[in-house]
Design a protein around this motif. Structure first.
Motif, PDB file in Angstrom:
ATOM      1  N   VAL A 389     -19.106  -4.362 -19.993  1.00 10.93           N
ATOM      2  CA  VAL A 389     -18.800  -4.767 -21.366  1.00 10.93           C
ATOM      3  C   VAL A 389     -17.852  -5.954 -21.367  1.00 10.93           C
ATOM      4  N   VAL A 390     -18.086  -6.869 -22.281  1.00  9.34           N
ATOM      5  CA  VAL A 390     -17.131  -7.921 -22.625  1.00  9.34           C
ATOM      6  C   VAL A 390     -16.819  -7.740 -24.104  1.00  9.34           C
ATOM      7  N   ALA A 391     -15.550  -7.449 -24.430  1.00  8.62           N
ATOM      8  CA  ALA A 391     -15.226  -7.072 -25.807  1.00  8.62           C
ATOM      9  C   ALA A 391     -13.924  -7.697 -26.258  1.00  8.62           C
ATOM     10  N   HIS A 392     -13.841  -7.921 -27.564  1.00  4.25           N
ATOM     11  CA  HIS A 392     -12.628  -8.391 -28.237  1.00  4.25           C
ATOM     12  C   HIS A 392     -12.278  -7.371 -29.314  1.00  4.25           C
ATOM     13  N   HIS A 393     -11.002  -7.045 -29.406  1.00  5.89           N
ATOM     14  CA  HIS A 393     -10.563  -6.086 -30.426  1.00  5.89           C
ATOM     15  C   HIS A 393      -9.282  -6.587 -31.084  1.00  5.89           C
ATOM     16  N   ILE A 394      -9.241  -6.507 -32.411  1.00  6.02           N
ATOM     17  CA  ILE A 394      -8.042  -6.811 -33.189  1.00  6.02           C
ATOM     18  C   ILE A 394      -7.695  -5.576 -34.009  1.00  6.02           C
ATOM     19  N   GLY A 395      -6.468  -5.130 -33.870  1.00 10.98           N
ATOM     20  CA  GLY A 395      -5.973  -4.019 -34.672  1.00 10.98           C
ATOM     21  C   GLY A 395      -4.749  -4.459 -35.450  1.00 10.98           C
ATOM     22  N   MET A 396      -4.630  -3.993 -36.683  1.00  9.09           N
ATOM     23  CA  MET A 396      -3.524  -4.416 -37.541  1.00  9.09           C
ATOM     24  C   MET A 396      -3.095  -3.256 -38.425  1.00  9.09           C
ATOM     25  N   TYR A 406      -1.847   0.715 -44.562  1.00 13.64           N
ATOM     26  CA  TYR A 406      -3.235   0.460 -44.196  1.00 13.64           C
ATOM     27  C   TYR A 406      -3.327   0.234 -42.687  1.00 13.64           C
ATOM     28  N   LYS A 407      -4.545   0.387 -42.161  1.00 12.42           N
ATOM     29  CA  LYS A 407      -4.839   0.037 -40.773  1.00 12.42           C
ATOM     30  C   LYS A 407      -6.212  -0.619 -40.720  1.00 12.42           C
ATOM     31  N   LEU A 408      -6.287  -1.766 -40.033  1.00 14.72           N
ATOM     32  CA  LEU A 408      -7.520  -2.534 -39.902  1.00 14.72           C
ATOM     33  C   LEU A 408      -7.910  -2.611 -38.434  1.00 14.72           C
ATOM     34  N   MET A 409      -9.185  -2.304 -38.125  1.00 18.63           N
ATOM     35  CA  MET A 409      -9.700  -2.369 -36.755  1.00 18.63           C
ATOM     36  C   MET A 409     -10.983  -3.192 -36.759  1.00 18.63           C
ATOM     37  N   LEU A 410     -11.020  -4.256 -35.959  1.00 18.15           N
ATOM     38  CA  LEU A 410     -12.187  -5.128 -35.858  1.00 18.15           C
ATOM     39  C   LEU A 410     -12.528  -5.322 -34.384  1.00 18.15           C
ATOM     40  N   SER A 411     -13.770  -5.032 -34.000  1.00 12.16           N
ATOM     41  CA  SER A 411     -14.170  -5.109 -32.597  1.00 12.16           C
ATOM     42  C   SER A 411     -15.532  -5.785 -32.475  1.00 12.16           C
ATOM     43  N   TYR A 412     -15.629  -6.671 -31.504  1.00 14.01           N
ATOM     44  CA  TYR A 412     -16.910  -7.324 -31.190  1.00 14.01           C
ATOM     45  C   TYR A 412     -17.137  -7.217 -29.685  1.00 14.01           C
ATOM     46  N   SER A 413     -18.322  -6.777 -29.310  1.00 16.10           N
ATOM     47  CA  SER A 413     -18.596  -6.576 -27.884  1.00 16.10           C
ATOM     48  C   SER A 413     -19.986  -7.069 -27.509  1.00 16.10           C
TER      49      SER A 413
END
Length: 475
Positions: A389-396, A406-413
């Motif tokens: 896997v090659v993945a990027h994740h942003i959590g806020m 609030y909580k924001l989770m964005l992931s692209y793989s």
């Protein structure tokens, strides 16, 4: 036997704390979840301790906990929580946590089933641990661990911490009654007041148990010593275990560098997973997790925590474990060796999979480690089918208008399957969870919206609503 030990320990805690001033907290919640597809989106179920089923339904959770106090040299804590769900896949009641803990100075003993501690305020996709993320259910056992302890004669600059643990895997995995051994050691160096460097090594091993054919895996005390030292199997072990290490070994090498300001923390961390020697000696580079994290100590800001994580597990020390040896290499080999005529390269690490323990690094069909290592049916067994896997994740995380958490989770793989069964599928998964500011209600209201877009999972949209209440049973 383990249940009897837990009962005795819990009874001692109960007896010791009778008549003492001790608070007991409770929490309870009711969650409903629904999605456009028959299954739920990725972040609806991931990193939820394996409690939310992968289908539309409802979940009831209830628990009671008593934390450590500072009134005695030996302090105690204990807790119990359970969950029950009704869903399209199945209906089930789950014992989530049941533990008793004792603490003396810098040492702590946990006995039973307990969640791993939350790191990075919950915005990390793996809870800051590639190997055990909080994605799966808990397992029963003991864990002797320590806080960081200062090393004498270093003026407080250098300190160490460790853990030593053994568990049972009580799910219906390929090898029944599999045991788990775990240990770790971490070194912290603080050359400046605001600079902190932590390096560590963590080791896990699956061993013992009974295979589907009824054959018992080696489980003697001598075999336990082999597991602890990651040595090859003795008599009674399989050919694979006698050639390599007994059991299924995996772990991570860890590095954290943090800047500790008055009002925030800025950290970089790096996890290097390993399945064998090629991972521990960095032949798997650039595989690993690379992370940047910012956390504010002021909890009423629009952004209190933000994390970026980059995952790369595509190389795995190369695509081949071995190759035909050259004549020069054969001349140096032992003719009686199992690999005579072959050159061992150490590649194809196949993260979280194993030949003997065919269910791999999973519990109740959920990955114990990073949820990006996804499972599926292969050869009639639920196992990891996607670990390249090659993945990027942003959590806020933050507090909108100083009233609405609030909580924001964005992931692209990009997902490439395994070397044995390759694929090429892109995937985006997102989540937004919000606690609504209904302060006059006797319970809190949390909502979540989730989506999947891509080829790995079906395009999907989901929604959750959670009613929860917590307080004190005894003050």
């Amino acid at each position: 036997m383990k249940g009897a030990i837990l009962f005795i320990f819990a009874s001692l805690v109960f007896h010791y704390t009778q008549g003492q001033e001790r608070s007991i907290d409770y929490k309870t919640s009711l969650t409903g979840f629904v999605a456009y597809q028959n299954t739920l989106p990725f972040w609806t179920t991931s990193n939820k301790h394996g409690l939310i089923p992968n289908g539309n339904g409802t979940l009831l959770e209830i628990g009671a906990f008593s934390d450590f106090t500072n009134r005695h040299k030996i302090q105690f804590a204990y807790g119990v929580s359970a969950a029950g769900f009704l869903s399209r896949p199945e209906n089930k009641v789950i014992l989530d946590e049941l533990y008793a803990s004792a603490r003396w100075r810098n040492l702590r003993l946990d006995l039973g089933m307990i969640h791993p501690a939350e790191k990075f305020n919950g915005v990390s996709s793996t809870n800051g641990d590639f190997v055990r993320s909080g994605n799966s259910r808990t397992f029963p056992g003991y864990n002797l661990n320590s806080d960081f302890m200062k090393i004498p004669c270093t003026k407080g600059i250098v300190s160490i911490k460790f853990n030593w643990a053994d568990y049972m895997m009580i799910d219906d995995c390929y090898v029944e009654d599999t045991r788990l051994h775990n240990k770790s050691a971490y070194l912290k160096i603080q050359p400046l007041q605001r600079l902190e460097i932590i390096v560590g090594l963590e080791h896990w091993a699956q061993w013992a148990g009974t295979s589907p054919s009824g054959e018992k895996q080696p489980s003697s005390f001598n075999d336990y010593i082999r597991i602890v030292c990651a040595e090859a199997g003795g008599s009674g072990s399989t050919v694979s275990d006698s050639l390599n290490a007994l059991g299924n070994h995996l772990g991570r090498e860890h590095l954290t560098i943090s800047y500790l300001a008055d009002n925030y923390t800025l950290s970089f961390y790096h996890d290097i997973p390993f399945e064998d020697g090629s991972g521990t000696d960095f032949r798997s580079f650039p595989d690993g997790t690379y992370c940047l994290y910012y956390g504010s100590k002021k909890r009423d800001l629009w952004i209190t925590d933000v994390i970026y994580e980059f995952y790369y597990t595509k190389y795995q020390s190369g695509s081949r474990h071995d190759r035909p040896a050259t004549p020069e290499e054969i001349a140096k080999q032992d003719p009686n060796s199992h690999f005579y005529g072959r050159k061992v390269l150490g590649g194809c690490d196949n993260y979280f999979n194993n030949g003997e323990y065919a269910s791999g690094w999973m519990l109740y069909e959920r990955t114990i480690g990073s949820p990006f290592m996804t499972a599926g049916l292969s050869g009639g067994i639920i196992r990891i089918i996607n670990n390249r896997v090659v993945a990027h994740h942003i959590g806020m995380k933050g507090m909108a208008w100083q009233t609405t958490p609030y909580k924001l989770m964005l992931s692209y793989s990009k997902n490439y399957g395994t070397y044995g069964n390759p694929m090429k599928k892109d995937q985006f998964s997102g989540a937004l969870e919000v606690t609504l500011p209904f302060r006059k209600l006797p319970f809190s209201v949390e909502t979540g919206i989730y989506c999947d877009l891509g080829d790995l999972f079906k395009d999907n949209f989901g929604f959750t609503i959670k009613l929860s209440r917590k307080g004190k049973l005894i003050k």
